[in-house]
Design an enzyme around this catalytic site. Structure first.
Site, PDB file in Angstrom:
ATOM      1  N   CYS A  80       6.649  -4.716  15.841  1.00 45.18           N
ATOM      2  CA  CYS A  80       6.229  -3.679  16.793  1.00 45.18           C
ATOM      3  C   CYS A  80       4.786  -3.990  17.190  1.00 45.18           C
ATOM      4  CB  CYS A  80       6.299  -2.286  16.148  1.00 45.18           C
ATOM      5  SG  CYS A  80       7.947  -1.832  15.619  1.00 45.18           S
ATOM      6  N   CYS A 109      -0.867   5.976   9.781  1.00 46.53           N
ATOM      7  CA  CYS A 109       0.341   5.285  10.267  1.00 46.53           C
ATOM      8  C   CYS A 109      -0.018   4.000  10.990  1.00 46.53           C
ATOM      9  CB  CYS A 109       1.076   6.129  11.293  1.00 46.53           C
ATOM     10  SG  CYS A 109       1.731   7.645  10.708  1.00 46.53           S
ATOM     11  N   CYS A 127       3.508   8.641   0.745  1.00 47.69           N
ATOM     12  CA  CYS A 127       4.012   7.738   1.780  1.00 47.69           C
ATOM     13  C   CYS A 127       4.138   6.356   1.130  1.00 47.69           C
ATOM     14  CB  CYS A 127       3.020   7.724   2.943  1.00 47.69           C
ATOM     15  SG  CYS A 127       3.424   6.514   4.207  1.00 47.69           S
ATOM     16  N   GLU A 140       0.826  -1.195   0.000  1.00 49.50           N
ATOM     17  CA  GLU A 140       0.000   0.000   0.000  1.00 49.50           C
ATOM     18  C   GLU A 140       0.865   1.251   0.000  1.00 49.50           C
ATOM     19  OE1 GLU A 140      -3.872  -1.852   2.253  1.00 49.50           O
ATOM     20  OE2 GLU A 140      -2.347  -0.930   3.488  1.00 49.50           O
ATOM     21  N   CYS A 147       6.386  -6.802   7.107  1.00 50.23           N
ATOM     22  CA  CYS A 147       7.492  -6.266   7.897  1.00 50.23           C
ATOM     23  C   CYS A 147       7.944  -7.327   8.890  1.00 50.23           C
ATOM     24  CB  CYS A 147       7.034  -5.018   8.650  1.00 50.23           C
ATOM     25  SG  CYS A 147       8.391  -4.154   9.476  1.00 50.23           S
ATOM     26  N   CYS A 160       1.580  -2.051  15.682  1.00 52.99           N
ATOM     27  CA  CYS A 160       1.519  -1.766  14.235  1.00 52.99           C
ATOM     28  C   CYS A 160       0.847  -2.900  13.457  1.00 52.99           C
ATOM     29  CB  CYS A 160       2.934  -1.545  13.701  1.00 52.99           C
ATOM     30  SG  CYS A 160       2.985  -1.187  11.941  1.00 52.99           S
TER      31      CYS A 160
HETATM   32  N1  SAH Z   1       9.554   0.676   9.811  1.00 55.20           N
HETATM   33  C1  SAH Z   1       9.694   2.095   9.699  1.00 55.20           C
HETATM   34  C2  SAH Z   1       8.746   2.687   8.665  1.00 55.20           C
HETATM   35  C3  SAH Z   1       7.284   2.614   9.045  1.00 55.20           C
HETATM   36  S1  SAH Z   1       6.774   4.221   9.422  1.00 55.20           S
HETATM   37  C4  SAH Z   1       9.501   2.729  11.045  1.00 55.20           C
HETATM   38  O1  SAH Z   1       9.085   2.043  11.956  1.00 55.20           O
HETATM   39  O2  SAH Z   1       9.802   3.903  11.202  1.00 55.20           O
HETATM   40  C5  SAH Z   1       5.278   3.990  10.222  1.00 55.20           C
HETATM   41  C6  SAH Z   1       5.193   4.876  11.451  1.00 55.20           C
HETATM   42  O3  SAH Z   1       3.918   4.680  12.087  1.00 55.20           O
HETATM   43  C7  SAH Z   1       6.230   4.514  12.482  1.00 55.20           C
HETATM   44  O4  SAH Z   1       6.654   5.668  13.151  1.00 55.20           O
HETATM   45  C8  SAH Z   1       5.437   3.630  13.436  1.00 55.20           C
HETATM   46  O5  SAH Z   1       6.021   3.536  14.689  1.00 55.20           O
HETATM   47  C9  SAH Z   1       4.114   4.312  13.434  1.00 55.20           C
HETATM   48  N2  SAH Z   1       3.000   3.459  13.816  1.00 55.20           N
HETATM   49  C10 SAH Z   1       2.913   2.126  13.716  1.00 55.20           C
HETATM   50  N3  SAH Z   1       1.715   1.702  14.151  1.00 55.20           N
HETATM   51  C11 SAH Z   1       1.034   2.806  14.511  1.00 55.20           C
HETATM   52  C12 SAH Z   1      -0.287   3.029  14.990  1.00 55.20           C
HETATM   53  N4  SAH Z   1      -1.120   2.020  15.168  1.00 55.20           N
HETATM   54  N5  SAH Z   1      -0.656   4.304  15.241  1.00 55.20           N
HETATM   55  C13 SAH Z   1       0.180   5.337  15.007  1.00 55.20           C
HETATM   56  N6  SAH Z   1       1.422   5.188  14.533  1.00 55.20           N
HETATM   57  C14 SAH Z   1       1.837   3.943  14.296  1.00 55.20           C
END
Ligand code: SAH
Length: 349
Positions: A120, A341, A109, A96, A116, A123
């Site tokens: 985390c 995000c 974006c 996406e 991935c 996420c």
């Molecule tokens: N793997 C990289 C790129 C992904 S960026 C990274 O982690 O930076 C996606 C961003 O959204 C990251 O900052 C991540 O921590 C954040 N993120 C992930 N899940 C989220 C959620 N449920 N709500 C808000 N931000 C989230």
């Protein structure tokens, strides 16, 4: 005749390799530059679009090569203007990418991996696991698709690119860098590297490497906690990549690039919503010049993680700003279509 399955993807070839191809087939080497511009600058989908080439040359290319472009199969528009693309790759996998319109900018974006590997806990993409890395052209094509949508739907140019879609860009670094080289090249999209931000969970070794490479793009780190115990409980990468190592890598980044880093940080109820956590963040922010984006949490599950109250965000904001750290509260975009995000998980409504 070469069968379709055997034909090579011409975009895997460098300009020199295309030149060699033409020489081998008795054609002029300067054709290569024309083809290369069609492939990258003009994002051609088909050899027949290459109208400054003779029919015979186009047929020659058709006989030997394919152009494996991504397909935007599903485009959803949010009430706030955000567009989410579900993109089908040549092997049928889906990633996406998102267009985010702002008053003065339009941001793409983009994803760097299918799924991935990082797990985390907050996420949605993490739940897909990692299926494969995206190739440079698959990354490039996402940007092209969003650039075209920006022009078509907003009559404005694409201005910024963030590697904040699916995947961890520093675990697919070679391909990400090749894509960025093409995006910033005059023979590609000619965009400025300073308009590009790569976001990472903060893999220390790789941050040192990109610093040594003296990359020109910006760096964002998904920090979420500056206390090891807490960070490890929500981001397993922290077990083997501690905040101390991350801090050292960031010092190296600043020494080499003299550029600020942005920390992305979500404040959750019961996880990092006390003053101690805010103070730890402030201390971490002093390692090198930095700014903070407090990002809104986008719920992805049954409520295990919950966004902290506004008063807590204000507490963070006051402490950081009072100490000279620029801090912004970032509202989510595209939540209604799961484009925000952490929500990218190939769910089509
Ligand atoms: N793997 C990289 C790129 C992904 S960026 C990274 O982690 O930076 C996606 C961003 O959204 C990251 O900052 C991540 O921590 C954040 N993120 C992930 N899940 C989220 C959620 N449920 N709500 C808000 N931000 C989230």
């Amino acid at each position: 005749m070469i069968s379709v399955a055997e034909k090579r993807d011409i975009r895997k070839l460098s300009l020199d390799e295309i030149k060699d191809f033409f020489i081998k087939h008795g054609d002029k080497p300067f054709r290569a530059l024309q083809v290369y511009e069609w492939l990258w600058m003009k994002a051609a989908k088909d050899f027949n679009q290459m109208t400054n080439l003779s029919l015979a040359t186009r047929e020659l290319l058709n006989e030997h090569f394919v152009i494996n472009r991504i397909k935007v199969d599903n485009m959803q528009r949010s009430a706030d203007g955000t567009i989410k693309n579900a993109v089908t790759l040549h092997d049928g996998l889906i990633v996406e990418s998102v267009l985010i319109p702002h008053e003065k900018r339009i941001t793409a974006c983009v994803s760097s991996q299918v799924g991935c590997s990082l797990a985390c806990r907050f996420c949605a993409t993490a739940r897909l696991k990692r299926m494969r890395n995206l190739s440079p052209d698959e990354i490039y094509d996402q940007v092209v698709a969003i650039k075209e949508q920006a022009e078509l739907f907003f009559e404005r140019p694409l201005t910024n690119i963030v590697f904040m879609g699916m995947g961890e860009p520093l675990l697919n670094y070679a391909n990400v860098v090749e894509a960025i080289d093409k995006i910033t090249s005059q023979k590609g999209l000619n965009m400025a590297a300073k308009r590009i931000t790569l976001s990472t969970v903060g893999i220390a070794k790789m941050i040192k490497k990109i610093a040594d490479d003296e990359v020109k793009f910006n760096l964002a780190v998904s920090l979420h906690s500056a206390i090891d115990k807490t960070r490890s409980s929500i981001m397993p990468i922290n077990d083997t990549n501690s905040l101390e190592e991350l801090g050292d890598a960031l010092k190296h980044w600043y020494k080499k690039t003299k550029r600020k880093v942005t920390y992305e940080y979500v404040v959750w109820k019961g996880i990092n919503d006390t003053e101690d956590h805010a103070k730890a963040l402030l201390k971490f922010c002093k390692i090198i010049p930095s700014k903070v984006n407090l990002i809104e949490y986008n719920p992805i599950d049954d409520g295990e993680f919950q966004q902290a109250d506004e008063s807590v965000l204000n507490m963070y904001m006051d402490l950081l700003e009072k100490n000279g750290i620029t801090t912004r509260i970032r509202k989510s975009r595209g939540k209604d279509i799961d484009a925000a995000c952490g929500q990218l998980a190939n769910k089509i409504r």
